[in-house]
Design a protein around this motif. Structure first.
Motif, mmCIF file in Angstrom:
data_model
loop_
_atom_site.group_PDB
_atom_site.id
_atom_site.type_symbol
_atom_site.label_atom_id
_atom_site.label_comp_id
_atom_site.label_asym_id
_atom_site.label_seq_id
_atom_site.Cartn_x
_atom_site.Cartn_y
_atom_site.Cartn_z
ATOM 1 N N LEU A 101 -5.481 1.885 1.818
ATOM 2 C CA LEU A 101 -4.301 1.975 2.695
ATOM 3 C C LEU A 101 -3.227 2.804 2.020
ATOM 4 C CD1 LEU A 101 -3.451 -1.581 4.108
ATOM 5 C CD2 LEU A 101 -4.645 0.277 5.273
ATOM 6 N N TRP A 102 -2.502 3.576 2.794
ATOM 7 C CA TRP A 102 -1.327 4.304 2.304
ATOM 8 C C TRP A 102 -0.130 3.777 3.112
ATOM 9 C CZ3 TRP A 102 -6.188 6.156 2.201
ATOM 10 C CH2 TRP A 102 -6.614 6.861 1.054
ATOM 11 N N ILE A 103 0.768 3.117 2.424
ATOM 12 C CA ILE A 103 1.873 2.425 3.097
ATOM 13 C C ILE A 103 3.193 3.152 2.788
ATOM 14 C CG2 ILE A 103 3.123 0.225 3.250
ATOM 15 C CD1 ILE A 103 0.478 -1.074 2.228
ATOM 16 N N ASP A 104 3.922 3.425 3.860
ATOM 17 C CA ASP A 104 5.206 4.124 3.712
ATOM 18 C C ASP A 104 6.164 3.278 2.871
ATOM 19 O OD1 ASP A 104 7.318 5.862 4.120
ATOM 20 O OD2 ASP A 104 7.947 4.851 5.970
ATOM 21 N N LYS A 105 6.687 3.876 1.789
ATOM 22 C CA LYS A 105 7.545 3.110 0.870
ATOM 23 C C LYS A 105 8.853 2.684 1.527
ATOM 24 C CE LYS A 105 8.290 3.441 -3.543
ATOM 25 N NZ LYS A 105 8.634 3.963 -4.877
#
Lengths: 693, 250
Positions: free
Chosen positions: B163-167
């Motif tokens: 997963l790539w989660i918006d900081k």
């Protein structure tokens, strides 16, 4: 001229004078003739039988299909396992009209090749479906029987979970499954069911049905066509169960081989397979090998029977099984396991018992004549298309039974149903999709550029707050109309002919003139400006045709090698026989015979022997072929039964075979004589008389 | 509150295991409605050398009971087809033949690259165990890259995912699913998210505005899901039954 007759007389005298030598040569020539004549007769008979078998079954004499097709049309199997792209013929009627004036053509027939599947529900799914129907019809007796069957199935599955425990990490799910099974097995379940039948069925659908082994998915290779015309055009087509699809109605006719091999009850298929192994291949169960392994597995398949038995049927079957296996055991599971433990000694009896006592109580075939088949296929555009088709009958090709080749695997459907499953999109449908697309306006991404740059390169807010939308309320009440109204149930001949086909079968008035017919058909199509190609039956038969060509080639080479060996022997025998008579030649030369005369005399002598032996050889070959024609050459396996057009081939000898045999033997023997005769006659008479050659 | 929690979690470069579970829980909670959920979705599938598949469907969810219905409404030829999730079962209904079939988690919805999970409520923290990979950049967004391994009992289409989660917002922007063998099966992008206030939840419910699914096995195949409209009002109690879906085609 007088010297020619003298040469004939001398040659005839020599035939008699050297009887033993000529007899030896004659026997060799006779053998050569038998090889050539019978070999030629067999090859020609095979070619005729194969052509008849294939062209009168499904391909016709010629096949027409799209010139731009990615794959070559292979009606009897290819390496694409049914996934071939044979292109499209947008409108069959145009092809029919284009060929209407071609004198070589007797008939044309539209065809559409496709694949479909039928989802095979498992035994619990099937029972629940029956139970749902029983609830709807208010048949309480049937409901009780089916609930008892479900309880028996659950009782049988329950111990399986103990084995699952050893391999699963999901103990929670296992506990839940056990509790669910216990709920169904409990005596109180019958009463519980009656309080909320549909609710309980739904619950079992979600909690119990998935515990049974998955049902089998059946694959159907479909051939859409003008069904009445197909039956008229292909004389080997015969309905063996049920009847034809009524004209102008939708329906499917199943192929007998497909039914026997894919739709029959697994235990019945095992019994059939063992029987075939024992009778065809002389096999026995033995102590190892495939038959042994399959026999060993059979007793573990008792559920295939158990899960299909109602309480009454189980009660009837139990004492019969006790008598059959010689046991007083009352547990049906144990009895079935014992019954399915087959040996060489009890096989015949067990098979007979199965068909007499068990088969009538279970679903012997997944699909029967009269059933409605829920066919499903991915259309050319990718949508999943389903269609209910009534099974009107089962067919086979006369003479070919239970073969497992692709040749017999087509199930025949009417042309409109084929087109529905093929799913060629209409202009209206394309317009509808375009409307949906434009109404949503989803952003197109460029596949040639980085998708991440396109989606995330511009920055901007990730989140947006939106307000409540109320328009969806209207959609809840939306209905889509009765399914029955969406399908056109009957159709006209025009509707069969006006529309898409994948290929067209062409029947020629004179099948023997295939090449001329092919040229004429191609010319007619080209003249009409149609971008279509024509292939003959051999090319259209695909792998079967290629394999048949290989078989014929092997046979041809074998006959050729045999003949070549015979010719070498003949040549050697003649050289020896001629050279042995050098002193005789010298005498003849000494009394004035010219070299040409001596050579002619020897050639004539051999020709007489050759013709005489050839006639005898033809006679023996004729007797052999006649005998084989009477008894038939058994096909032995399914592939050969396709080539032979039946269980056996009945070869015939034709004038061509006789002419070929006689001509070839005489020619070769004559040529073989010229060299030694010329050699012998070139020896000076003095030398020849001294025996110093 | 969510934003505060996310800010706290994401303030650290390498979050702990607990922090990551919290991140997943927040992602799940944001998308969950305590009441019902209904949406109109557009599904478009592009495949090399084939025509596009286009659908409009209604998605009904009752998150509290893990129930889901996907009912196709357009095009006309597909109207009435649908999927029903009841507990761990996914059933498919085709009104043309009037039959139900049990399907697997890998079912390609309507023959597209989307599967049931793309339409259902998010259960990341229940189904997966996370592990931190790195802080990265995805386009112009700073993201947290984490790995997910499916829990043993989880009923999921793929056993592993990244997963790539918006900081900044804590929304998932990218996801990659892997098979047991480690082979990348599909990549999913969530370029933007919408949030809608729910009366029953007394908080916002998040849903992706659009989903882009790239099939990594069948190259050139891409599915776009656009969530056009969302309604969070209570649904008819009898909606999640086979009978209801069947009634649409009577």
């Amino acid at each position: 001229m007088s010297s020619f007759f003298l040469a004939i007389r001398l040659a005839l005298r020599n035939v008699a004078a050297h009887a033993i030598k000529n007899l030896v040569v004659g026997v060799i020539l006779c053998f050569g003739t038998i090889v050539v004549v019978s070999g030629s007769a067999l090859l020609n008979s095979l070619d005729v039988a194969m052509r008849r078998s294939i062209t009168t079954s499904v391909t016709g004499d010629l096949q027409v299909y799209d010139k731009t097709a990615r794959d070559q049309l292979s009606m009897l199997g290819d390496m694409n396992f049914g996934g071939s792209d044979n292109g499209e013929i947008p409108d069959y009627k145009v092809v029919k009209d284009a060929l209407a004036g071609t004198p070589e053509v007797a008939e044309v027939l539209p065809m559409g090749i496709g694949n479909a599947t039928v989802f095979g529900a498992n035994d619990i799914d099937r029972t629940l479906e029956d139970l749902r129907a029983a609830v709807r019809s208010g048949d309480t007796a049937r409901q009780t029987t089916l609930v008892e069957r479900l309880q028996r199935i659950c009782t049988d599955i329950r111990p399986e979970l103990d084995r699952v425990e050893a391999i699963t990490n999901d103990k929670e799910k296992l506990t839940e499954d056990r509790a669910n099974l216990d709920r169904v097995i409990a005596p109180a379940f019958a009463a519980e069911f009656t309080t909320d039948p549909m609710g309980t069925i739904d619950w079992m659908d979600g909690h119990i049905a998935s515990l049974a082994t998955d049902g089998r998915l059946a694959y159907f290779r479909l051939l859409g066509t003008d069904l009445p015309a197909f039956a008229r055009t292909f004389p080997r087509f015969e309905i063996t169960k049920g009847g034809p699809v009524p004209e102008g109605e939708r329906g499917i006719v199943l192929n007998e081989s497909m039914v026997e091999q894919w739709l029959k009850h697994p235990i019945a298929r095992e019994f059939d397979w063992f029987q075939k192994e024992f009778t065809q291949n002389g096999g026995a169960i033995g102590t190892s090998g495939t038959v042994f392994d399959r026999v060993a597995r059979m007793s573990r398949q008792y559920r295939r029977i158990l899960y299909q038995l109602d309480s009454e049927e189980a009660a009837v079957l139990t004492p019969l099984l006790q008598a059959e296996v010689g046991s007083q055991e009352t547990d049906l599971v144990a009895l079935l396991k014992s019954f399915l433990t087959v040996t060489d000694e009890n096989f015949a009896q067990r098979k007979a018992f199965f068909y007499a006592q068990i088969a009538p109580k279970i679903r012997l075939y997944d699909i029967n004549v009269g059933d409605t088949l829920p066919l499903r296929a991915f259309t050319k555009s990718g949508y999943l298309k389903s269609l209910n088709l009534k099974v009107y009958g089962v067919y086979r090709y006369k003479g070919v039974t239970n073969d497992d080749s692709a040749a017999g695997a087509y199930c025949l459907v009417d042309m409109p149903s084929f087109r529905d499953l093929y799913g060629k999109m209409t202009d209206d449908q394309r317009a509808e999709l375009a409307d949906i697309k434009s109404s949503v306006g989803a952003k197109e991404v460029d596949p040639s550029a980085s998708i991440e740059d396109q989606l995330f390169g511009g920055g901007g807010a990730v989140e947006t707050t939106v307000s409540e939308i109320t328009t969806l309320e209207n959609l809840d009440s939306m209905t889509f109309g009765r399914v029955e109204d969406r399908v056109q149930h009957t159709f006209t001949q025009d509707q069969i002919e006006n529309g898409l086909a994948t290929n067209v079968a062409v029947i020629l008035k004179d099948p023997a003139q295939g090449k001329a017919g092919l040229t004429a058909v191609q010319a007619a199509l080209d003249k009409a400006g149609l971008n279509l190609q024509v292939i003959d039956w051999r090319a259209a038969s695909g792998l079967v045709g290629q394999a048949a060509t290989v078989v014929q080639l092997v046979l041809f080479v074998a006959v050729g090698v045999l003949f070549l060996v015979a010719m070498v022997i003949i040549n050697n025998a003649l050289v020896m026989a001629t050279l042995e008579r050098t002193s005789e030649i010298g005498t003849m030369r000494a009394v004035g015979a010219q070299r040409g005369f001596v050579t002619l005399m020897f050639v004539l002598e051999t020709m007489f022997v050759g013709v005489g032996s050839g006639v005898v050889g033809v006679g023996i070959a004729a007797a052999l072929i006649s005998w084989l024609h009477g008894v038939g050459i058994p096909a032995g396996n399914d592939f050969l039964s396709i080539l032979f057009g039946g269980k056996a081939m009945y070869p015939v000898m034709e004038a061509f075979d006789v002419a070929l045999g006689l001509g070839l033997v005489t020619l070769v023997s004559t040529i073989a004589t010229i060299y030694p005769a010329v050699l012998a006659s070139s020896v000076p008479p003095v030398v020849a008389l001294q025996g110093k050659e | 509150m969510f934003t505060l929690l996310f800010s706290a979690v994401l303030a650290f470069a390498a979050p702990s295991a607990d922090d990551m579970v919290k991140m997943l829980t927040v992602i799940d909670d944001r998308q969950q409605n305590s009441g019902d959920y209904k949406s109109l979705v557009y599904i478009e599938n592009k495949q090399a050398e084939k025509s596009d598949l286009v659908y409009q469907a209604l998605v009904y969810r009752r998150d509290a009971d893990d129930k889901l219905i996907i009912l196709f409404v357009k095009p006309q030829s597909e109207a009435g087809k649908g999927y029903l999730r009841l507990d761990d079962n996914l059933f498919m209904f085709d009104p043309t033949v009037g039959k139900w079939e049990r399907r697997t988690e890998r079912e390609r919805i309507g023959g597209t690259s989307s599967n049931r999970q793309d339409f259902d409520q998010s259960r990341l923290h229940e189904e997966y165990t996370p592990s931190f990979v790195a802080e990265e950049k995805l386009g112009s967004y700073a993201v947290q890259h984490i790995k997910l391994a499916a829990k043993t009992a989880a009923d999921v289409a793929y056993p592993a995912a990244d997963l790539w989660i918006d900081k900044t917002t804590g929304n998932v922007l990218k996801r990659q699913d892997f098979a047991d063998s480690g082979r990348l099966m599909r990549t999913t992008y969530y370029p933007s998210w919408n949030k809608l206030y729910s009366e029953s939840k007394k908080a916002d419910v998040y849903f992706p505005k659009e989903i882009r699914i790239i099939d990594e096995v069948e190259k050139g195949t891409q599915t776009t899901v656009v969530i056009q409209e969302v309604d969070l009002k209570p649904l008819d109690p009898n909606i999640f039954t086979k009978a209801w879906l069947e009634s649409k085609s009577r």
